[in-house]
Design a protein around this motif. Structure first.
Motif, PDB file in Angstrom:
ATOM      1  N   CYS A  86      -0.747   9.724   0.389  1.00 60.21           N
ATOM      2  CA  CYS A  86      -1.967   9.207  -0.259  1.00 60.21           C
ATOM      3  C   CYS A  86      -3.103  10.213  -0.318  1.00 60.21           C
ATOM      4  O   CYS A  86      -4.180   9.887  -0.811  1.00 60.21           O
ATOM      5  CB  CYS A  86      -2.458   7.971   0.487  1.00 60.21           C
ATOM      6  SG  CYS A  86      -3.244   8.343   2.071  1.00 60.21           S
ATOM      7  N   CYS A 128      -6.072   0.936  -3.433  1.00 58.79           N
ATOM      8  CA  CYS A 128      -6.125   0.061  -2.246  1.00 58.79           C
ATOM      9  C   CYS A 128      -7.318  -0.886  -2.327  1.00 58.79           C
ATOM     10  O   CYS A 128      -7.220  -2.058  -1.950  1.00 58.79           O
ATOM     11  CB  CYS A 128      -6.202   0.905  -0.972  1.00 58.79           C
ATOM     12  SG  CYS A 128      -4.662   1.756  -0.624  1.00 58.79           S
ATOM     13  N   LEU A 171      -0.710   1.978   3.859  1.00 60.31           N
ATOM     14  CA  LEU A 171      -0.882   3.279   3.207  1.00 60.31           C
ATOM     15  C   LEU A 171      -0.221   4.369   4.055  1.00 60.31           C
ATOM     16  O   LEU A 171      -0.242   4.299   5.278  1.00 60.31           O
ATOM     17  CB  LEU A 171      -2.385   3.527   3.092  1.00 60.31           C
ATOM     18  CG  LEU A 171      -2.867   4.612   2.148  1.00 60.31           C
ATOM     19  CD1 LEU A 171      -2.484   4.291   0.713  1.00 60.31           C
ATOM     20  CD2 LEU A 171      -4.380   4.756   2.261  1.00 60.31           C
ATOM     21  N   GLU A 218       1.149   2.672  -3.287  1.00 60.97           N
ATOM     22  CA  GLU A 218      -0.092   3.088  -3.936  1.00 60.97           C
ATOM     23  C   GLU A 218      -0.462   4.466  -3.431  1.00 60.97           C
ATOM     24  O   GLU A 218      -0.217   4.798  -2.289  1.00 60.97           O
ATOM     25  CB  GLU A 218      -1.217   2.101  -3.629  1.00 60.97           C
ATOM     26  CG  GLU A 218      -1.005   0.747  -4.262  1.00 60.97           C
ATOM     27  CD  GLU A 218      -0.857   0.853  -5.784  1.00 60.97           C
ATOM     28  OE1 GLU A 218      -1.320   1.847  -6.379  1.00 60.97           O
ATOM     29  OE2 GLU A 218      -0.248  -0.058  -6.367  1.00 60.97           O
ATOM     30  N   LEU A 268      -2.826  -3.241   4.722  1.00 61.75           N
ATOM     31  CA  LEU A 268      -2.471  -2.083   3.885  1.00 61.75           C
ATOM     32  C   LEU A 268      -1.591  -1.141   4.695  1.00 61.75           C
ATOM     33  O   LEU A 268      -1.984  -0.714   5.788  1.00 61.75           O
ATOM     34  CB  LEU A 268      -3.730  -1.333   3.453  1.00 61.75           C
ATOM     35  CG  LEU A 268      -4.634  -2.041   2.444  1.00 61.75           C
ATOM     36  CD1 LEU A 268      -5.961  -1.296   2.324  1.00 61.75           C
ATOM     37  CD2 LEU A 268      -3.952  -2.149   1.078  1.00 61.75           C
ATOM     38  N   GLY A 279       0.803  -1.224   0.000  1.00 65.38           N
ATOM     39  CA  GLY A 279       0.000   0.000   0.000  1.00 65.38           C
ATOM     40  C   GLY A 279       0.828   1.263   0.000  1.00 65.38           C
ATOM     41  O   GLY A 279       0.370   2.301  -0.473  1.00 65.38           O
TER      42      GLY A 279
END
Ligand SMILES: [Mg+2]
Length: 384
Positions: free
Chosen positions: A291, A272, A286, A266, A284, A263
């Motif tokens: 993000c 996701c 993130l 990303e 994840l 993640g």
């Protein structure tokens, strides 16, 4: 409560050492400080992001494209302001495919993150409440692991190096390590993980991070070997190269019971979603400094909760501690126990909590609960 002005400052700090991970090396700690000034005198501020190459563009997007959307707006309207920033059309003036299709996404989302996070600090100060309480306030302290296990300089035995580092990480009070793999051969990396487990003992958390270093079949081979060796690895992070992020991860998930964590590479919530539904990932990680900020991170966390996926956060403990504390399905805050790897964390925030018995207490002041030292900002700013 209107926003009067915005300030954005790029910083960079050279590191004493170069740190080598699976697919990259790090020689400096760049970041961006963002301040949002409200009409009543409140200043929301935050820092984050560890990107050097696009730092100037990110700062320009904030100054020229996003800040004008926020001036005069009510800071409390976080959904409305996020949508306005996310859907802005940024023309970076280059028609090359790299620029047109790929480059702007990362720049725009990090620029949105800078502002969104600073506005969350401002909201916390406005409501006189820490950010983690605004988001739900699940717990007041969170377990901490250290990122490390970088490859040693030529000559040193890599198993001895990781064993020594695990001992150091334990001494700093962390409950575990996230160690780099993916640069050495699979056999050597497996021996390094074995050495980390041996040095840490059975209660120590060991996670491994390949930084997208392998093709799916090598990732399968490595995870199956770790399982056979009974190494009790908490997660396998970013095992697969960038071009095989859904089917490649799905193949791995089918073949291993080790939870796969991705993640950080990303930059949208929708990506996701696809990592969960198509890549069958378990966790994840993130990063809210990349993000789209706390707003988007929390949206993803809410989605993940309903899909039985756990949350982690890539680096940046100064903001991550609030997100991990606010979500029942979130795991650990990550720091660099080796202070030479992220010296800004120990110099820039005033009032950042100590780690004790494996836990970090969430700062209780309003917003993110830390003050960024102006003299440190002046020392490392690179826009003068
Ligand atoms: Mg990682």
């Amino acid at each position: 409560m209107k926003i009067e002005s915005v300030e954005i400052i790029p910083l960079d700090m050279a590191l004493e050492e170069v740190f080598k991970g699976g697919t990259y090396q790090v020689a400096s700690r760049p970041t961006i400080v963002t301040r949002v000034y409200l009409e009543n005198g409140i200043v929301g501020e935050s820092y984050g992001g560890d990107e050097f190459h696009t730092q100037t563009e990110i700062v320009n997007v904030v100054r020229e494209h996003l800040s004008p959307l926020l001036i005069g707006q009510d800071v409390r309207d976080f959904q409305r302001l996020w949508e306005a920033m996310f859907h802005v059309n940024v023309d970076l003036g280059n028609r090359g495919l790299h620029q047109l299709d790929m480059h702007p996404r990362g720049i725009l989302l990090q620029a949105v993150s800078c502002l969104d996070n600073a506005m969350w600090d401002a909201r916390g100060k406005l409501y006189d409440t820490p950010v983690y309480k605004l988001l739900g306030g699940v717990r007041d302290r969170v377990p901490v692991i250290s990122i490390g296990g970088y490859y040693p300089k030529d000559g040193k035995d890599s198993c001895v190096a990781i064993a020594e580092e695990v001992a150091m990480v334990r001494e700093t009070g962390c409950i575990g390590i996230k160690m780099k793999v993916g640069r050495a051969s699979l056999e050597e990396d497996l021996e390094r993980v074995r050495a980390a487990r041996r040095a840490g003992g059975k209660d120590f958390v060991v996670t491994v991070d390949a930084n997208q270093g392998w093709d799916p079949l090598d990732a399968v081979k490595f995870c199956v070997a770790m399982e056979k060796a009974d190494l009790d690895v908490r997660w396998m992070e970013e095992p697969v190269k960038w071009y095989d992020q859904t089917d490649g991860l799905a193949l791995l998930a089918m073949k291993t019971s080790i939870p796969v964590n991705v993640g950080q590479g990303e930059i949208t919530g929708r990506a996701c979603r696809d990592l969960i539904t198509k890549g069958h990932v378990s966790i994840l990680n993130l990063d809210c400094t990349l993000c789209g900020g706390v707003t988007e991170w929390q949206r993803v966390a809410d989605m993940a909760k309903l899909m039985n996926v756990e949350m982690a956060h890539h680096e940046e403990p100064q903001v991550a501690v609030h997100l991990i504390a606010a979500n029942p399905h979130a795991l650990f805050v990550e720091i660099f126990a080796n202070k030479v790897r992220d010296p800004l964390l120990w110099q820039l925030p005033d009032g950042f909590p100590e780690i004790r018995d494996g836990y970090m207490t969430v700062p209780q002041g309003p917003g993110f609960g830390i003050r960024l030292k102006p003299e440190v900002i002046e020392q490392y700013r690179i826009d003068r």
